[in-house]
Write a protein that holds these residues in place. Structure first.
Motif, short mmCIF file in Angstrom:
data_model
loop_
_atom_site.label_atom_id
_atom_site.label_comp_id
_atom_site.label_asym_id
_atom_site.label_seq_id
_atom_site.Cartn_x
_atom_site.Cartn_y
_atom_site.Cartn_z
N GLU A 1 0.82 -1.22 0.00
CA GLU A 1 0.00 0.00 0.00
C GLU A 1 0.85 1.27 0.00
O GLU A 1 0.38 2.35 -0.38
CB GLU A 1 -0.94 0.02 1.22
CG GLU A 1 -0.26 0.03 2.57
CD GLU A 1 0.00 -1.37 3.13
OE1 GLU A 1 0.18 -1.48 4.36
OE2 GLU A 1 0.01 -2.34 2.34
N ASN A 2 2.13 1.13 0.43
CA ASN A 2 3.03 2.29 0.37
C ASN A 2 3.63 2.48 -1.02
O ASN A 2 4.04 3.58 -1.38
CB ASN A 2 4.16 2.13 1.39
CG ASN A 2 3.67 2.26 2.82
OD1 ASN A 2 2.53 2.66 3.06
ND2 ASN A 2 4.53 1.93 3.77
N MET A 3 3.70 1.39 -1.80
CA MET A 3 4.26 1.45 -3.15
C MET A 3 3.22 1.83 -4.20
O MET A 3 3.49 2.64 -5.09
CB MET A 3 4.85 0.08 -3.53
CG MET A 3 6.13 -0.32 -2.88
SD MET A 3 6.69 -1.87 -3.64
CE MET A 3 8.19 -2.18 -2.74
N THR A 4 2.04 1.26 -4.08
CA THR A 4 1.02 1.34 -5.13
C THR A 4 0.72 2.75 -5.65
O THR A 4 0.61 2.95 -6.86
CB THR A 4 -0.28 0.68 -4.64
OG1 THR A 4 0.01 -0.67 -4.26
CG2 THR A 4 -1.34 0.69 -5.74
N PRO A 5 0.61 3.77 -4.77
CA PRO A 5 0.27 5.11 -5.27
C PRO A 5 1.26 5.66 -6.30
O PRO A 5 0.91 6.54 -7.07
CB PRO A 5 0.26 5.98 -4.01
CG PRO A 5 0.01 5.02 -2.89
CD PRO A 5 0.69 3.76 -3.29
N PHE A 6 2.48 5.13 -6.33
CA PHE A 6 3.51 5.65 -7.22
C PHE A 6 3.79 4.72 -8.40
O PHE A 6 4.74 4.93 -9.15
CB PHE A 6 4.79 5.90 -6.43
CG PHE A 6 4.56 6.74 -5.20
CD1 PHE A 6 4.39 8.10 -5.30
CD2 PHE A 6 4.46 6.14 -3.95
CE1 PHE A 6 4.16 8.87 -4.17
CE2 PHE A 6 4.24 6.90 -2.81
CZ PHE A 6 4.07 8.28 -2.92
N MET A 7 2.99 3.68 -8.54
CA MET A 7 3.21 2.70 -9.61
C MET A 7 1.97 2.51 -10.48
O MET A 7 1.80 1.48 -11.12
CB MET A 7 3.64 1.36 -9.01
CG MET A 7 5.00 1.43 -8.31
SD MET A 7 5.51 -0.18 -7.67
CE MET A 7 7.23 0.12 -7.30
N GLN A 8 1.09 3.50 -10.49
CA GLN A 8 -0.15 3.40 -11.25
C GLN A 8 0.14 3.36 -12.76
O GLN A 8 1.14 3.88 -13.23
CB GLN A 8 -1.07 4.58 -10.92
CG GLN A 8 -1.46 4.68 -9.46
CD GLN A 8 -2.32 3.50 -9.01
OE1 GLN A 8 -3.07 2.94 -9.79
NE2 GLN A 8 -2.18 3.12 -7.74
N ARG A 9 -0.79 2.79 -13.49
CA ARG A 9 -0.63 2.63 -14.94
C ARG A 9 -0.53 3.98 -15.65
O ARG A 9 0.17 4.12 -16.66
CB ARG A 9 -1.80 1.82 -15.51
CG ARG A 9 -1.64 1.44 -16.98
CD ARG A 9 -2.83 0.60 -17.43
NE ARG A 9 -2.93 -0.64 -16.64
CZ ARG A 9 -2.25 -1.74 -16.93
NH1 ARG A 9 -1.44 -1.77 -17.97
NH2 ARG A 9 -2.41 -2.82 -16.19
N ASP A 10 -1.22 5.01 -15.13
CA ASP A 10 -1.23 6.32 -15.79
C ASP A 10 -0.11 7.24 -15.30
O ASP A 10 -0.11 8.44 -15.60
CB ASP A 10 -2.58 7.01 -15.57
CG ASP A 10 -2.88 7.21 -14.09
OD1 ASP A 10 -2.14 6.65 -13.26
OD2 ASP A 10 -3.85 7.93 -13.78
N SER A 11 0.86 6.71 -14.58
CA SER A 11 1.96 7.52 -14.07
C SER A 11 3.23 7.30 -14.91
O SER A 11 3.33 6.35 -15.67
CB SER A 11 2.25 7.16 -12.61
OG SER A 11 2.74 5.83 -12.49
N THR A 12 4.18 8.22 -14.76
CA THR A 12 5.49 8.08 -15.42
C THR A 12 6.58 8.04 -14.35
O THR A 12 6.43 8.64 -13.28
CB THR A 12 5.75 9.25 -16.37
OG1 THR A 12 5.69 10.49 -15.64
CG2 THR A 12 4.72 9.28 -17.50
N TYR A 13 7.67 7.33 -14.65
CA TYR A 13 8.72 7.19 -13.65
C TYR A 13 10.08 7.04 -14.31
O TYR A 13 10.20 6.82 -15.53
CB TYR A 13 8.44 5.98 -12.75
CG TYR A 13 8.63 4.65 -13.43
CD1 TYR A 13 9.84 3.95 -13.30
CD2 TYR A 13 7.63 4.07 -14.21
CE1 TYR A 13 10.03 2.72 -13.92
CE2 TYR A 13 7.81 2.84 -14.83
CZ TYR A 13 9.01 2.18 -14.68
OH TYR A 13 9.20 0.97 -15.30
N ARG A 14 11.12 7.13 -13.48
CA ARG A 14 12.50 6.92 -13.92
C ARG A 14 13.27 6.31 -12.76
O ARG A 14 13.00 6.61 -11.58
CB ARG A 14 13.13 8.25 -14.33
CG ARG A 14 14.58 8.12 -14.84
CD ARG A 14 15.13 9.48 -15.24
NE ARG A 14 15.52 10.29 -14.09
CZ ARG A 14 15.38 11.60 -14.03
NH1 ARG A 14 14.81 12.26 -15.02
NH2 ARG A 14 15.78 12.26 -12.95
#
Length: 448
Positions: free
Chosen positions: A76-89
């Motif tokens: 639950e601490n990871m999920t908010p930052f790994m959504q399908r509509d998000s971008t990351y590096r």
């Protein structure tokens, strides 16, 4: 993006720079508990000692241990930052070792067990994640594998850029003892300088400390006994420049950094003589008193008996001669002045030179109205250093405080400070003498 309030058990990782105050840390990484993301961002908005801060998701001595740690991290601490509509590096940082680009890519590919569902964006990602490898602190003995590995979400960078942008090398007005930009900002942070504070430096010199405090929105002022320094006259401290220019002064320095509105004024004054009305005036007093090494310790006065002129004397203006100002007296006067003129809760931050073989905490000057907050060392040589002393005013001074040193030895000025200059050059001369002896021995050996 702010972290959702439902996330729990958060831990943060601080990546420190090791070039401030000669801290000898076993690792540049610190783990922090009990803070919110807002707390971390607030710290990083001021810190010049920290490079970056991360929300720590996993760590271990090996990459295998890191994987185990990450898989145990609450989803639950990871999920908010790994959504399908998000971008990351994902970035790879190494301490005390440089990795080839191909090796960095391998490290990133090995993180495929994490449930990233968003799209990679190298230029403008919404979330940045970092893999950090610690290879120890010995540049002459770099291990093949890291001693520790961390992974987490980037929160914020520190203010290391201020050290470069405010470098004394590029400053308009400088002197022989202009304070390093990094140390100036550290002192401002120790004093908890904030917007609309009134900050005073009784040994202002070329105003490096005023520059740092004005950056945080404080109003600044100062005094110094040196007329030429205050007015920007006399010989220049720059290479290949004999005299100072017409606009070399403290006000010009603040104008250079866009903080001229914070400049109140500076004036020629003797720190040992009272020139201020007896009331609280300042939110912070930060200063670097002269030690007698590159700048002399002096005050106005004469060893001769001089008849005091009558109060109604209106003769020509007189520039008084100067006499020695002992270090123990400097610090006694500084603490007394701070006790009388700081607001309650205001801070005094100053440098105290010490001879390391004789140093002990009992040497630190104290005052009944001031509480010691911190005492940090910056090594100057094998035998000398200076201590960054931070004190906070806890009560208004009483008449009996002026005699506190008679009843309590803790408040007695340490007379050993007065010999700091002699001890400094004594150690230097011993080193030079040893080097000369070695040169002679080597020379004799070569002749033989």
């Amino acid at each position: 993006m702010a972290a959702p309030s439902s996330r729990t058990c958060l831990q943060y990782l601080l990546h420190l720079a090791q070039d401030n105050l000669d801290f000898r840390l076993p690792s540049p990484f610190w783990c922090l508990d009990g803070l919110s993301e807002e707390d971390v961002r607030t710290v990083m908005a001021r810190s010049v000692c920290a490079k970056s801060a991360f929300e720590l998701w996993g760590h271990g001595r090996t990459h295998s241990e890191l994987r185990t740690s990450l898989l145990k991290y609450p989803s639950e601490n990871m999920t908010p930052f790994m959504q399908r509509d998000s971008t990351y590096r994902i970035n790879v940082y190494t301490f005390n070792k440089t990795l080839e680009f191909a090796d960095r890519i391998k490290r990133i590919d090995a993180m495929e067990y994490l449930p990233f569902e968003g799209t990679v964006s190298l230029k403008s990602p919404q979330h940045i994640f970092c893999l950090l490898e610690d290879y120890g602190t010995d540049p002459n003995n770099i291990p093949e594998h890291p001693s520790y590995v961390y992974f987490g979400r980037w929160i914020a960078d520190g203010q290391r850029e201020l050290i470069r942008s405010h470098s004394v090398k590029n400053r308009h007005f400088i002197g022989n003892t202009s304070m390093d930009a990094g140390l100036s900002f550290i002192m401002a942070n120790h004093a908890k300088v904030k917007e609309n504070d009134l900050v005073f430096d009784p040994f202002v010199g070329t105003g490096s400390l005023l520059v740092a405090c004005s950056h945080f929105g404080a109003y600044v002022c100062g005094t110094d006994i040196d007329y030429n320094t205050i007015h920007g006259k006399g010989r220049s401290s720059r290479k290949n420049q004999k005299w100072r220019g017409p606009d070399e002064n403290i006000r010009a320095n603040l104008r250079q950094y866009g903080t001229q509105r914070s400049y109140l004024d500076v004036m020629v004054s003797d720190a040992s003589k009272p020139v201020w009305r007896d009331t609280v005036l300042f939110d912070a007093i930060i200063t670097d008193p002269p030690y007698g090494i590159r700048e002399s310790t002096r005050r106005t006065g004469s060893h001769k008996d001089i008849t005091k002129p009558p109060d109604d004397f209106c003769g020509e203006s007189h520039v008084p001669v100067s006499m020695a100002y002992h270090l123990s007296d400097i610090f006694t006067d500084l603490l007394n002045f701070s006790a009388h003129h700081l607001v309650k809760g205001g801070r005094l931050v100053y440098w105290l030179p010490v001879y390391r073989p004789e140093y002990c905490e009992e040497m630190i000057p104290l005052h009944p109205s001031l509480r010691m907050i911190s005492n940090c060392e910056q090594t100057l040589s094998s035998h000398t250093s200076r201590r960054l002393i931070t004190m906070e005013k806890i009560k208004e001074p009483e008449e009996s405080d002026a005699l506190a040193h008679l009843s309590d030895p803790r408040f007695s000025p340490y007379q050993g400070h007065n010999a700091f200059r002699e001890k400094y050059f004594s150690g230097l001369n011993k080193k030079l003498g040893k080097d000369d002896s070695m040169d002679k021995v080597n020379g004799e050996g070569q002749e033989g």
